[in-house]
Scaffold this motif. Structure first.
Motif, PDB file in Angstrom:
ATOM      1  N   LEU A  11       0.635  -1.106  -0.054  1.00  0.00           N
ATOM      2  CA  LEU A  11       0.096   0.113  -0.364  1.00  0.00           C
ATOM      3  C   LEU A  11       0.556   0.688   0.465  1.00  0.00           C
ATOM      4  CD1 LEU A  11      -3.348  -0.981   2.839  1.00  0.00           C
ATOM      5  CD2 LEU A  11      -3.025   0.225  -0.231  1.00  0.00           C
ATOM      6  N   VAL A  12       1.855   1.312   0.808  1.00  0.00           N
ATOM      7  CA  VAL A  12       2.852   2.725   0.835  1.00  0.00           C
ATOM      8  C   VAL A  12       3.180   2.585  -0.653  1.00  0.00           C
ATOM      9  CG1 VAL A  12       4.716   3.523   2.321  1.00  0.00           C
ATOM     10  CG2 VAL A  12       2.749   2.765   3.278  1.00  0.00           C
ATOM     11  N   ALA A  13       4.114   1.495  -1.141  1.00  0.00           N
ATOM     12  CA  ALA A  13       5.020   2.252  -1.737  1.00  0.00           C
ATOM     13  C   ALA A  13       4.137   2.304  -3.357  1.00  0.00           C
ATOM     14  CB  ALA A  13       5.361   0.451  -2.514  1.00  0.00           C
ATOM     15  N   SER A  14       2.340   1.954  -3.783  1.00  0.00           N
ATOM     16  CA  SER A  14       1.653   2.258  -3.682  1.00  0.00           C
ATOM     17  C   SER A  14       0.997   3.724  -3.521  1.00  0.00           C
ATOM     18  CB  SER A  14       0.225   1.356  -4.175  1.00  0.00           C
ATOM     19  OG  SER A  14       0.107   0.212  -4.961  1.00  0.00           O
ATOM     20  N   GLY A  15       1.539   4.003  -3.021  1.00  0.00           N
ATOM     21  CA  GLY A  15       0.906   5.244  -1.703  1.00  0.00           C
ATOM     22  C   GLY A  15       2.706   6.129  -2.505  1.00  0.00           C
ATOM     23  N   PHE A  16       3.327   5.963  -2.329  1.00  0.00           N
ATOM     24  CA  PHE A  16       4.536   6.332  -3.198  1.00  0.00           C
ATOM     25  C   PHE A  16       4.206   6.582  -4.429  1.00  0.00           C
ATOM     26  CE2 PHE A  16       8.833   8.051  -2.296  1.00  0.00           C
ATOM     27  CZ  PHE A  16       9.253   7.933  -3.693  1.00  0.00           C
ATOM     28  N   SER A  17       4.541   6.342  -5.526  1.00  0.00           N
ATOM     29  CA  SER A  17       3.849   6.312  -6.991  1.00  0.00           C
ATOM     30  C   SER A  17       3.418   7.150  -7.218  1.00  0.00           C
ATOM     31  CB  SER A  17       4.244   5.124  -7.865  1.00  0.00           C
ATOM     32  OG  SER A  17       5.157   3.936  -6.927  1.00  0.00           O
ATOM     33  N   ILE A  18       1.935   7.229  -6.382  1.00  0.00           N
ATOM     34  CA  ILE A  18       0.645   7.621  -7.290  1.00  0.00           C
ATOM     35  C   ILE A  18       1.075   8.813  -6.048  1.00  0.00           C
ATOM     36  CG2 ILE A  18      -1.585   7.930  -6.444  1.00  0.00           C
ATOM     37  CD1 ILE A  18      -1.787   4.869  -5.485  1.00  0.00           C
ATOM     38  N   ALA A  19       1.003   8.945  -5.558  1.00  0.00           N
ATOM     39  CA  ALA A  19       2.677  10.473  -4.663  1.00  0.00           C
ATOM     40  C   ALA A  19       2.676  11.072  -5.345  1.00  0.00           C
ATOM     41  CB  ALA A  19       2.375  10.335  -3.656  1.00  0.00           C
ATOM     42  N   GLU A  20       3.965  10.200  -6.698  1.00  0.00           N
ATOM     43  CA  GLU A  20       4.808  11.398  -7.404  1.00  0.00           C
ATOM     44  C   GLU A  20       4.179  11.622  -8.826  1.00  0.00           C
ATOM     45  OE1 GLU A  20       8.561   9.333  -7.757  1.00  0.00           O
ATOM     46  OE2 GLU A  20       8.709  10.894  -5.912  1.00  0.00           O
ATOM     47  N   LYS A  21       3.404  10.799  -9.221  1.00  0.00           N
ATOM     48  CA  LYS A  21       2.307  11.030 -10.229  1.00  0.00           C
ATOM     49  C   LYS A  21       1.380  12.499  -9.584  1.00  0.00           C
ATOM     50  CE  LYS A  21      -0.218   9.630 -14.118  1.00  0.00           C
ATOM     51  NZ  LYS A  21      -0.456   9.503 -15.117  1.00  0.00           N
ATOM     52  N   LEU A  56      -8.660  12.388  -8.105  1.00  0.00           N
ATOM     53  CA  LEU A  56      -9.203  11.718  -8.579  1.00  0.00           C
ATOM     54  C   LEU A  56      -8.665  10.971  -9.250  1.00  0.00           C
ATOM     55  CD1 LEU A  56     -11.586  13.560 -11.212  1.00  0.00           C
ATOM     56  CD2 LEU A  56     -12.328  11.678  -9.468  1.00  0.00           C
ATOM     57  N   SER A  57      -7.034  11.062  -9.489  1.00  0.00           N
ATOM     58  CA  SER A  57      -6.104   9.710  -9.369  1.00  0.00           C
ATOM     59  C   SER A  57      -5.574   9.166  -8.489  1.00  0.00           C
ATOM     60  CB  SER A  57      -4.510  11.142  -9.385  1.00  0.00           C
ATOM     61  OG  SER A  57      -3.463  10.221  -9.948  1.00  0.00           O
ATOM     62  N   ILE A  58      -5.564   9.773  -7.138  1.00  0.00           N
ATOM     63  CA  ILE A  58      -5.355   8.822  -5.992  1.00  0.00           C
ATOM     64  C   ILE A  58      -6.468   7.890  -5.781  1.00  0.00           C
ATOM     65  CG2 ILE A  58      -4.626   9.046  -3.106  1.00  0.00           C
ATOM     66  CD1 ILE A  58      -3.325  11.985  -4.213  1.00  0.00           C
ATOM     67  N   CYS A  59      -7.319   8.605  -5.329  1.00  0.00           N
ATOM     68  CA  CYS A  59      -8.313   7.350  -4.991  1.00  0.00           C
ATOM     69  C   CYS A  59      -9.034   6.847  -5.737  1.00  0.00           C
ATOM     70  CB  CYS A  59      -9.765   8.464  -4.162  1.00  0.00           C
ATOM     71  SG  CYS A  59      -9.606   9.620  -3.214  1.00  0.00           S
ATOM     72  N   SER A  60      -8.813   7.360  -7.414  1.00  0.00           N
ATOM     73  CA  SER A  60      -9.182   5.832  -8.106  1.00  0.00           C
ATOM     74  C   SER A  60      -8.095   4.800  -8.521  1.00  0.00           C
ATOM     75  CB  SER A  60      -9.652   6.435  -9.815  1.00  0.00           C
ATOM     76  OG  SER A  60     -10.438   7.083  -9.475  1.00  0.00           O
ATOM     77  N   SER A  61      -6.695   5.295  -8.699  1.00  0.00           N
ATOM     78  CA  SER A  61      -5.756   3.938  -8.358  1.00  0.00           C
ATOM     79  C   SER A  61      -6.189   2.799  -7.345  1.00  0.00           C
ATOM     80  CB  SER A  61      -4.600   5.094  -8.472  1.00  0.00           C
ATOM     81  OG  SER A  61      -4.086   6.160  -9.851  1.00  0.00           O
ATOM     82  N   ILE A  87      -4.772   6.957 -14.709  1.00  0.00           N
ATOM     83  CA  ILE A  87      -4.376   6.120 -13.054  1.00  0.00           C
ATOM     84  C   ILE A  87      -3.090   6.063 -13.212  1.00  0.00           C
ATOM     85  CG2 ILE A  87      -4.590   3.472 -13.464  1.00  0.00           C
ATOM     86  CD1 ILE A  87      -7.129   5.693 -12.369  1.00  0.00           C
ATOM     87  N   GLU A  88      -2.685   5.848 -11.755  1.00  0.00           N
ATOM     88  CA  GLU A  88      -1.167   5.124 -11.522  1.00  0.00           C
ATOM     89  C   GLU A  88      -1.037   3.851 -11.124  1.00  0.00           C
ATOM     90  OE1 GLU A  88       2.279   4.116 -11.449  1.00  0.00           O
ATOM     91  OE2 GLU A  88       2.032   6.377 -12.095  1.00  0.00           O
TER      92      GLU A  88
END
Length: 296
Positions: A11-21, A56-61, A87-88
């Motif tokens: 989850l945190v690894a995804s959160g990191f990539s999504i935050a960079e997006k 939209l990007s964070i929640c949907s990803s 989407i990331e």
């Protein structure tokens, strides 16, 4: 054969990539020139195109990759189609190098609540005070913050040509904080970090009563947290005298960082914010203003 990383670390690894997006989206909206500003409750409570697109990007990803999560967003947005380019799906390999703390290794997906503030420091963003802006993603389990991601889209933006723009800070309780260099505060100094745009006579009277050696006035909960991480390393320093009035989406993601570094941030012993799951059919995204439950 090595075991698959624990859910929290994924989850945190995804959160990191999504935050960079999200960082890229925030920068693109600013460079485009049309911020799409609307007032929510007044001149100091704004929403921009960046707020909307990033949420939209964070929640949907997250909802696509982890459909059983409860996700609570800052902005009250209507149900709408989400473009694929928002989407990331990536995950930070750097985060995945670390092992999950044992007490969080068996957490189930439907036990986690994610709190999202897509653009903390929106007013400062509209005023061109770009170093105040952060993207916040926080993870709560059993009612308490246990991990968080803070992206600063414009970190280093005044450092000149060749400087790397933006950074992402992340942390997990009982593991550590990464992406920022911690510094010890000067011995004996009392430093206060407080609100820039929501000050009041009460706040200023409190500051005077504390007899601070230095007062840092900045916008955004995430920005305050990063200032404390960098400046004080938690030597009993006060932070954000209006913290009880901030939205949970602003509090939750940055509340965990000081705890990871060994302090409760505010000078109130044994107090922390408690966040509870809203009962609703998963998958879901909750928007904080009306707590609408929306299927992604």
């Amino acid at each position: 054969m090595s075991a698959s990383p624990a859910l929290l670390m994924r989850l945190v690894a995804s959160g990191f990539s999504i935050a960079e997006k999200a960082q890229a989206i925030v920068q693109q909206v600013m460079s485009g020139g049309d911020l799409g500003v609307v007032e929510k409750t007044g001149a100091n409570d704004l929403q921009t195109k960046a707020d909307r697109l990033v949420q939209l990007s964070i929640c949907s990803s997250l909802a696509r990759k982890f459909p059983k999560l409860t996700i609570i967003g800052e902005e009250d947005l209507p149900f709408q189609h989400v473009d694929e380019d928002l989407i990331e799906s990536g995950q930070s390999e750097e985060v995945l190098k670390y092992s999950c703390p044992p007490q969080y290794s068996h957490i189930k997906e439907d036990e986690i609540v994610v709190w999202v503030d897509p653009l903390d420091g929106t007013k400062e963003y509209t005023e061109g005070l770009l170093d105040h802006v952060t993207v916040l993603i926080g993870f709560a389990y059993a009612g308490k913050a246990i991990a968080g991601v803070i992206n600063q889209p414009y970190y280093n933006y005044q450092a000149g040509a060749g400087a790397v723009l933006g950074r992402t800070i992340w942390g997990v309780l009982n593991l550590g904080v990464f992406g920022i260099q911690l510094k010890e505060a000067p011995e004996g100094k009392h430093i206060i970090t407080t609100t820039r745009s929501h000050s009041s006579k009460l706040v200023n009277d409190c500051i005077c009563a504390m007899k601070a050696d230095e007062v840092i006035r900045v916008g955004g909960a995430g920005n305050k947290s990063s200032k404390i991480l960098w400046v004080s390393h938690f030597r009993r320093h006060a932070s954000d005298l209006k913290r009880l009035q901030r939205s949970f989406t602003g509090i939750m993601p940055d509340e965990v960082m000081p705890q990871i570094c060994g302090d409760n941030r505010a000078e109130v012993p044994n107090r922390c914010f408690v966040t509870h799951r809203f009962e609703a059919k998963a998958p879901q995204v909750c928007h904080k203003r009306k707590f609408n439950m929306i299927t992604c």
